[in-house]
Design an enzyme around this catalytic site. Structure first.
Site, PDB file in Angstrom:
ATOM      1  N   CYS A 232       0.843  -1.200   0.000  1.00 17.46           N
ATOM      2  CA  CYS A 232       0.000   0.000   0.000  1.00 17.46           C
ATOM      3  C   CYS A 232       0.885   1.260   0.000  1.00 17.46           C
ATOM      4  O   CYS A 232       1.574   1.522  -0.969  1.00 17.46           O
ATOM      5  CB  CYS A 232      -0.992  -0.029   1.158  1.00 17.46           C
ATOM      6  SG  CYS A 232      -2.338   1.172   0.968  1.00 17.46           S
TER       7      CYS A 232
ATOM      8  N   HIS B 247      -3.957  -4.767   0.268  1.00 21.27           N
ATOM      9  CA  HIS B 247      -3.530  -5.262   1.582  1.00 21.27           C
ATOM     10  C   HIS B 247      -3.660  -6.777   1.627  1.00 21.27           C
ATOM     11  O   HIS B 247      -4.761  -7.299   1.784  1.00 21.27           O
ATOM     12  CB  HIS B 247      -4.382  -4.642   2.683  1.00 21.27           C
ATOM     13  CG  HIS B 247      -4.087  -3.209   2.953  1.00 21.27           C
ATOM     14  ND1 HIS B 247      -3.120  -2.796   3.843  1.00 21.27           N
ATOM     15  CD2 HIS B 247      -4.617  -2.074   2.425  1.00 21.27           C
ATOM     16  CE1 HIS B 247      -3.070  -1.473   3.866  1.00 21.27           C
ATOM     17  NE2 HIS B 247      -3.971  -1.008   3.017  1.00 21.27           N
TER      18      HIS B 247
ATOM     19  N   GLU C  29      -2.809  -8.776   3.988  1.00 22.01           N
ATOM     20  CA  GLU C  29      -3.218  -9.216   5.333  1.00 22.01           C
ATOM     21  C   GLU C  29      -4.715  -9.089   5.558  1.00 22.01           C
ATOM     22  O   GLU C  29      -5.248  -9.642   6.520  1.00 22.01           O
ATOM     23  CB  GLU C  29      -2.431  -8.434   6.394  1.00 22.01           C
ATOM     24  CG  GLU C  29      -2.890  -7.009   6.648  1.00 22.01           C
ATOM     25  CD  GLU C  29      -2.409  -5.997   5.611  1.00 22.01           C
ATOM     26  OE1 GLU C  29      -2.644  -4.793   5.830  1.00 22.01           O
ATOM     27  OE2 GLU C  29      -1.795  -6.397   4.593  1.00 22.01           O
TER      28      GLU C  29
END
Length: 203
Positions: free
Chosen positions: A79, A181, A183
């Site tokens: 990001c 992202h 995660e």
């Protein structure tokens, strides 16, 4: 060990836990010397480009990032961490970045709602180790108002359309950058991190 750079911005613990979930030891580090001991490095982040650069420089982490990349260690920008790899950002005027890659970070200026938030597809432009085992057009989770405009089209590894196409993945050698992202991107996001971890383990 995979070093996750702590420069005061970003959901560091979430990234760390995601790596642990796929079987790789990751440590949140702020000390450049400790970062130098890592076999792979991750630069995550959310927030303002200028604040991020100020924090990196104040901690001496800008030099540590460049040294890690120069030694050939696998490096992943996530990001804002992707955007920081470029030469300059248009956020709040003009702010120099790390200058690892040629190009600019630009605000999404076309007629769409910003920030770009939610799930969207990534279409791969070339074969890279980070996307091994992931189908073309897979969906990942995005949250951003700026995008990278590479000065070298050979860097582009993935493209996403939100109103119009933009670069969502880059790669050159040992350096990878992703706008989404991993995660927060469920199984396929974890696969991205697993692939990175496996790349680190081979070094």
């Amino acid at each position: 060990m995979i070093a996750i750079i702590d420069y005061g911005m970003g959901n560091l613990r979430s990234v760390q836990k995601a790596f642990e979930r796929v079987g790789f030891r990751a440590e949140v580090v702020r000390d450049p010397a400790r970062m130098g001991q890592a076999r792979g490095v991750v630069l995550p982040g959310v927030g303002a480009f200028r604040d991020a650069m100020d924090n990196l420089i104040a901690a001496g982490l800008d030099r540590a990032v460049k040294e890690a990349i120069a030694t050939g260690k696998p490096f992943l920008g996530i990001c804002l961490g992707l955007q920081l790899l470029f030469e300059v950002s248009e956020e709040f005027g003009s702010t120099p970045g790390l200058g690892i890659f040629p190009g600019r970070v630009r605000r999404i200026h076309w007629e769409v709602k910003i920030p770009h938030m939610g799930w969207n597809q990534v279409f791969f432009q070339k074969e890279i180790s980070l996307t091994r085992g992931i189908p073309d057009g897979a969906t990942f989770y995005f949250v951003h108002s700026y995008y990278v405009d590479p000065g070298d089209q050979d860097l582009v590894a993935g493209v996403t359309t939100y109103g119009q196409p933009f670069t969502s993945m880059v790669n050159r050698g040992n350096v990878f950058g992703i706008q989404f992202h991993p995660e927060k991107s469920s199984t396929l996001g974890l696969k991205i991190l697993q692939n990175f971890g496996e790349l680190v383990a081979k070094c």
